[in-house]
Motif scaffolding. Structure first.
Motif, PDB file in Angstrom:
ATOM      1  N   GLY A  30       0.790  -1.226   0.000  1.00 26.36           N
ATOM      2  CA  GLY A  30       0.000   0.000   0.000  1.00 26.36           C
ATOM      3  C   GLY A  30       0.819   1.271   0.000  1.00 26.36           C
ATOM      4  O   GLY A  30       0.332   2.331   0.389  1.00 26.36           O
ATOM      5  N   LYS A  31       2.078   1.164  -0.465  1.00 26.70           N
ATOM      6  CA  LYS A  31       2.954   2.339  -0.435  1.00 26.70           C
ATOM      7  C   LYS A  31       2.438   3.455  -1.344  1.00 26.70           C
ATOM      8  O   LYS A  31       2.426   4.622  -0.953  1.00 26.70           O
ATOM      9  N   SER A  32       2.030   3.102  -2.557  1.00 30.88           N
ATOM     10  CA  SER A  32       1.511   4.116  -3.482  1.00 30.88           C
ATOM     11  C   SER A  32       0.249   4.764  -2.931  1.00 30.88           C
ATOM     12  O   SER A  32       0.045   5.977  -3.036  1.00 30.88           O
ATOM     13  N   THR A  33      -0.602   3.953  -2.320  1.00 27.70           N
ATOM     14  CA  THR A  33      -1.838   4.491  -1.731  1.00 27.70           C
ATOM     15  C   THR A  33      -1.521   5.438  -0.587  1.00 27.70           C
ATOM     16  O   THR A  33      -2.142   6.500  -0.447  1.00 27.70           O
ATOM     17  N   LEU A  34      -0.534   5.082   0.238  1.00 22.71           N
ATOM     18  CA  LEU A  34      -0.162   5.937   1.368  1.00 22.71           C
ATOM     19  C   LEU A  34       0.370   7.277   0.878  1.00 22.71           C
ATOM     20  O   LEU A  34      -0.021   8.337   1.390  1.00 22.71           O
ATOM     21  N   ILE A  35       1.261   7.240  -0.125  1.00 27.98           N
ATOM     22  CA  ILE A  35       1.805   8.493  -0.640  1.00 27.98           C
ATOM     23  C   ILE A  35       0.691   9.333  -1.272  1.00 27.98           C
ATOM     24  O   ILE A  35       0.610  10.550  -1.058  1.00 27.98           O
ATOM     25  N   GLY A  36      -0.176   8.679  -2.029  1.00 27.86           N
ATOM     26  CA  GLY A  36      -1.317   9.393  -2.607  1.00 27.86           C
ATOM     27  C   GLY A  36      -2.203  10.008  -1.538  1.00 27.86           C
ATOM     28  O   GLY A  36      -2.685  11.132  -1.675  1.00 27.86           O
ATOM     29  N   ARG A  37      -2.410   9.266  -0.451  1.00 30.18           N
ATOM     30  CA  ARG A  37      -3.238   9.770   0.650  1.00 30.18           C
ATOM     31  C   ARG A  37      -2.590  10.981   1.311  1.00 30.18           C
ATOM     32  O   ARG A  37      -3.259  11.969   1.631  1.00 30.18           O
ATOM     33  N   LEU A  38      -1.264  10.940   1.528  1.00 29.34           N
ATOM     34  CA  LEU A  38      -0.571  12.096   2.114  1.00 29.34           C
ATOM     35  C   LEU A  38      -0.687  13.321   1.214  1.00 29.34           C
ATOM     36  O   LEU A  38      -0.929  14.442   1.687  1.00 29.34           O
ATOM     37  N   LEU A  39      -0.522  13.124  -0.097  1.00 32.25           N
ATOM     38  CA  LEU A  39      -0.647  14.242  -1.041  1.00 32.25           C
ATOM     39  C   LEU A  39      -2.063  14.794  -1.030  1.00 32.25           C
ATOM     40  O   LEU A  39      -2.281  16.013  -1.083  1.00 32.25           O
ATOM     41  N   TYR A  40      -3.048  13.892  -0.948  1.00 35.94           N
ATOM     42  CA  TYR A  40      -4.451  14.319  -0.962  1.00 35.94           C
ATOM     43  C   TYR A  40      -4.829  15.040   0.331  1.00 35.94           C
ATOM     44  O   TYR A  40      -5.425  16.118   0.312  1.00 35.94           O
ATOM     45  N   ASP A  41      -4.450  14.454   1.464  1.00 30.82           N
ATOM     46  CA  ASP A  41      -4.847  15.026   2.750  1.00 30.82           C
ATOM     47  C   ASP A  41      -4.141  16.342   3.049  1.00 30.82           C
ATOM     48  O   ASP A  41      -4.636  17.147   3.842  1.00 30.82           O
ATOM     49  N   THR A  42      -2.985  16.574   2.440  1.00 30.68           N
ATOM     50  CA  THR A  42      -2.284  17.850   2.633  1.00 30.68           C
ATOM     51  C   THR A  42      -2.591  18.831   1.500  1.00 30.68           C
ATOM     52  O   THR A  42      -1.980  19.879   1.411  1.00 30.68           O
ATOM     53  N   LYS A  43      -3.551  18.457   0.638  1.00 29.36           N
ATOM     54  CA  LYS A  43      -4.021  19.331  -0.453  1.00 29.36           C
ATOM     55  C   LYS A  43      -2.858  19.786  -1.338  1.00 29.36           C
ATOM     56  O   LYS A  43      -2.722  20.966  -1.657  1.00 29.36           O
ATOM     57  N   THR A  44      -2.033  18.827  -1.745  1.00 30.45           N
ATOM     58  CA  THR A  44      -0.851  19.140  -2.532  1.00 30.45           C
ATOM     59  C   THR A  44      -0.952  18.567  -3.939  1.00 30.45           C
ATOM     60  O   THR A  44       0.054  18.248  -4.554  1.00 30.45           O
ATOM     61  N   ILE A  45      -2.158  18.416  -4.443  1.00 28.37           N
ATOM     62  CA  ILE A  45      -2.336  17.916  -5.805  1.00 28.37           C
ATOM     63  C   ILE A  45      -3.219  18.879  -6.589  1.00 28.37           C
ATOM     64  O   ILE A  45      -4.068  19.572  -6.025  1.00 28.37           O
ATOM     65  N   PHE A  46      -2.990  18.914  -7.894  1.00 28.07           N
ATOM     66  CA  PHE A  46      -3.793  19.767  -8.753  1.00 28.07           C
ATOM     67  C   PHE A  46      -5.224  19.229  -8.831  1.00 28.07           C
ATOM     68  O   PHE A  46      -5.458  18.014  -8.776  1.00 28.07           O
ATOM     69  N   GLU A  47      -6.176  20.130  -9.000  1.00 27.78           N
ATOM     70  CA  GLU A  47      -7.573  19.721  -9.092  1.00 27.78           C
ATOM     71  C   GLU A  47      -7.794  18.788 -10.282  1.00 27.78           C
ATOM     72  O   GLU A  47      -8.551  17.813 -10.187  1.00 27.78           O
ATOM     73  N   ASP A  48      -7.131  19.094 -11.415  1.00 26.94           N
ATOM     74  CA  ASP A  48      -7.360  18.236 -12.573  1.00 26.94           C
ATOM     75  C   ASP A  48      -6.684  16.876 -12.383  1.00 26.94           C
ATOM     76  O   ASP A  48      -7.118  15.873 -12.952  1.00 26.94           O
ATOM     77  N   GLN A  49      -5.611  16.808 -11.545  1.00 28.75           N
ATOM     78  CA  GLN A  49      -5.032  15.508 -11.213  1.00 28.75           C
ATOM     79  C   GLN A  49      -6.046  14.672 -10.440  1.00 28.75           C
ATOM     80  O   GLN A  49      -6.225  13.475 -10.705  1.00 28.75           O
ATOM     81  N   LEU A  50      -6.707  15.309  -9.479  1.00 33.17           N
ATOM     82  CA  LEU A  50      -7.697  14.609  -8.676  1.00 33.17           C
ATOM     83  C   LEU A  50      -8.867  14.152  -9.546  1.00 33.17           C
ATOM     84  O   LEU A  50      -9.353  13.024  -9.408  1.00 33.17           O
ATOM     85  N   GLU A  51      -9.293  15.023 -10.457  1.00 32.95           N
ATOM     86  CA  GLU A  51     -10.393  14.655 -11.356  1.00 32.95           C
ATOM     87  C   GLU A  51     -10.000  13.468 -12.232  1.00 32.95           C
ATOM     88  O   GLU A  51     -10.796  12.555 -12.470  1.00 32.95           O
ATOM     89  N   ALA A  52      -8.746  13.471 -12.705  1.00 37.54           N
ATOM     90  CA  ALA A  52      -8.275  12.373 -13.550  1.00 37.54           C
ATOM     91  C   ALA A  52      -8.240  11.063 -12.772  1.00 37.54           C
ATOM     92  O   ALA A  52      -8.590  10.004 -13.289  1.00 37.54           O
ATOM     93  N   VAL A  53      -7.813  11.127 -11.507  1.00 40.85           N
ATOM     94  CA  VAL A  53      -7.767   9.926 -10.675  1.00 40.85           C
ATOM     95  C   VAL A  53      -9.173   9.414 -10.396  1.00 40.85           C
ATOM     96  O   VAL A  53      -9.434   8.202 -10.436  1.00 40.85           O
ATOM     97  N   GLU A  54     -10.098  10.341 -10.111  1.00 42.78           N
ATOM     98  CA  GLU A  54     -11.489   9.938  -9.874  1.00 42.78           C
ATOM     99  C   GLU A  54     -12.083   9.280 -11.105  1.00 42.78           C
ATOM    100  O   GLU A  54     -12.790   8.267 -11.020  1.00 42.78           O
ATOM    101  N   SER A  55     -11.789   9.865 -12.279  1.00 42.20           N
ATOM    102  CA  SER A  55     -12.301   9.314 -13.535  1.00 42.20           C
ATOM    103  C   SER A  55     -11.708   7.931 -13.807  1.00 42.20           C
ATOM    104  O   SER A  55     -12.417   6.989 -14.182  1.00 42.20           O
ATOM    105  N   ALA A  56     -10.380   7.802 -13.604  1.00 43.71           N
ATOM    106  CA  ALA A  56      -9.720   6.517 -13.832  1.00 43.71           C
ATOM    107  C   ALA A  56     -10.221   5.464 -12.855  1.00 43.71           C
ATOM    108  O   ALA A  56     -10.400   4.289 -13.219  1.00 43.71           O
ATOM    109  N   SER A  57     -10.466   5.865 -11.605  1.00 42.01           N
ATOM    110  CA  SER A  57     -10.985   4.925 -10.608  1.00 42.01           C
ATOM    111  C   SER A  57     -12.353   4.410 -11.023  1.00 42.01           C
ATOM    112  O   SER A  57     -12.649   3.210 -10.904  1.00 42.01           O
ATOM    113  N   ALA A  58     -13.209   5.332 -11.525  1.00 45.18           N
ATOM    114  CA  ALA A  58     -14.554   4.939 -11.950  1.00 45.18           C
ATOM    115  C   ALA A  58     -14.497   4.000 -13.150  1.00 45.18           C
ATOM    116  O   ALA A  58     -15.233   3.008 -13.221  1.00 45.18           O
ATOM    117  N   SER A  59     -13.600   4.284 -14.093  1.00 44.03           N
ATOM    118  CA  SER A  59     -13.500   3.452 -15.298  1.00 44.03           C
ATOM    119  C   SER A  59     -12.962   2.058 -14.971  1.00 44.03           C
ATOM    120  O   SER A  59     -13.244   1.095 -15.688  1.00 44.03           O
TER     121      SER A  59
END
Length: 432
Positions: A30-59
């Motif tokens: 779960g290393k990638s998930t942990l790093i992604g979670r730290l980036l997300y929880d500290t609001k250090t990602i671009f909005e369109d990055q988050l949208e792309a991840v949400e879209s990819a997760s749904a697909s």
């Protein structure tokens, strides 16, 4: 790319404390998930990055936002043999700035783990709560100890998949603590987490009322690293001699470099190695002007009150506190070259602080099994990712300390002169 970014104001973060930490774990811990979670929880990602991840997760049919997708792109590049060996990520909170060195977990990537952890203040090791400690968990802990990383955090991940069973956590914590006692691990913290759901990452989770320690982010923000730096032994390797070409400035001579350890102040008595000549500091300057003191890891220009012949590779220190001036070196080395092994008699270039020399391998005392800590005294060579204790003889003296005393003046790399590739990283045990 959208410019709406979820991160702290960059200007406000200037001058904040910086924590470098390396992450390590086996595949699917779960290393990638942990790093992604730290980036997300500290609001250090671009909005369109988050949208792309949400879209990819749904697909993909995921019923959740798969934050691992934020870093899996780099992992795919790494597996394809592209040059990203250690992926670095950056984020910040109002209290501190962070650099994450995301190192691969496979045993064949030991050299990458060494690279990522060599400059880290803290190492974060993940284990899967369902699997408990595995061979790679112990190997990662040993490597962080070998590299003298001052702080170690064990994250017991996927606690949600064992129903937050306190006994499971305590069994893993006890087993790891007893193993770490055999190593040189001065500061160990163990935290139960669920990177997928964010439990105990940015804030304490209600799912673990029995856990009384800090959340991971709180620990990363508050772990004390200022005292980790060696402020006793003054070591200033000279990187560049500054002599302006201007006809109006004829008497300026400054010595530029990065403070490796200790504190320098104007008026201090200093000695220059290898000549052994002494002087006093006239001034210390930075890009922003003169300063009253310099300490690691500041990059400064030092001016002396006496004209001394100083060149790149020399070192400024205290008259009564100097590193060894040594040509015979004993060191632990991690071999990084896949094309040829290290053998006795091998000749290489050695890069140590700002000094470069040539060296020959005089002996291989033993090869170390990083999984069992067993020493193989009969080893005749070191292959890719293997670690061993060697004797080196250099063509010119190195100005060196033991690695356990000073990670900067105690570390070096070996370079194959025919290819200019870095073939080994070394940690000095003894210099004489």
């Amino acid at each position: 790319m959208s410019q709406a970014v979820l991160e702290p104001d960059a200007a406000a973060s200037r001058g904040m404390d910086l924590l470098r930490f390396a992450t390590a774990g086996s595949v699917d811990d779960g290393k990638s998930t942990l790093i992604g979670r730290l980036l997300y929880d500290t609001k250090t990602i671009f909005e369109d990055q988050l949208e792309a991840v949400e879209s990819a997760s749904a697909s993909r049919g995921d019923e959740y936002t798969n934050l691992a997708l934020l870093t899996d792109g780099l992992r795919a590049e790494r597996e394809q043999g592209i040059t990203i060996d250690v992926a670095y990520r950056y984020f910040a909170t109002p209290r501190r700035k962070f650099i994450i060195a995301d190192t691969p977990g496979h045993i064949q990537y030991t050299r990458n783990m060494v690279t990522g952890a060599s400059t880290a203040d803290l190492a974060l090791i993940l284990v899967d709560a369902r699997k408990g400690l595995v061979e790679q968990s112990r190997r990662h802990a040993f490597l962080t100890s070998l590299l003298r990383v001052p702080h170690l955090v064990l994250c017991v991940n996927k606690m949600d998949l064992v129903d937050w069973d306190q006994q499971v956590f305590e069994r893993i914590a006890d087993e790891f603590t007893s193993f770490a006692a055999k190593l040189d691990a001065p500061d160990l913290t163990i935290i139960p987490i669920s990177a997928l759901n964010g439990d105990n990452i940015a804030s304490r989770s209600e799912n673990s009322p029995w856990y009384e320690g800090p959340s991971l982010l709180h620990h990363l923000e508050h772990v004390h690293i200022a005292s980790d730096r060696n402020l006793v032994d003054v070591r200033f390797p000279v990187q560049y001699v500054i002599r302006p070409q201007s006809t109006t400035v004829t008497d300026y001579r400054g010595y530029a470099g990065q403070v490796a350890s200790g504190i320098l102040k104007p008026g201090d008595d200093v000695m220059v190695l290898p000549s052994g000549l002494t002087s006093t500091i006239a001034s210390i300057e930075t890009a922003d002007g003169p300063v009253g003191e310099a300490f690691p890891p500041m990059s400064v220009t030092v001016r002396l009150n006496d004209e001394i012949d100083i060149s790149r590779g020399d070192m400024i220190c205290r008259p009564n506190n100097a590193p060894a001036v040594a040509q015979d070196i004993e060191a632990m080395v991690c071999w990084m070259d896949e094309s040829a092994p290290l053998r006795v008699g091998g000749k290489y270039a050695i890069k140590h602080t700002t000094r470069t020399a040539r060296t020959v391998v005089r002996g291989l005392q033993y090869r170390l099994d990083v999984n069992t800590l067993h020493r193989d005294d009969s080893a005749g060579e070191l292959k890719l990712n293997e670690i061993g204790r060697v004797k080196l003889r250099t063509t010119v003296p190195l100005l060196a300390d033991e690695y356990r005393r000073n990670r900067t003046t105690g570390g070096f790399i070996l370079i194959d002169e025919s290819t200019n590739r870095t073939v080994a990283a070394g940690m000095i045990i003894e210099a004489r």
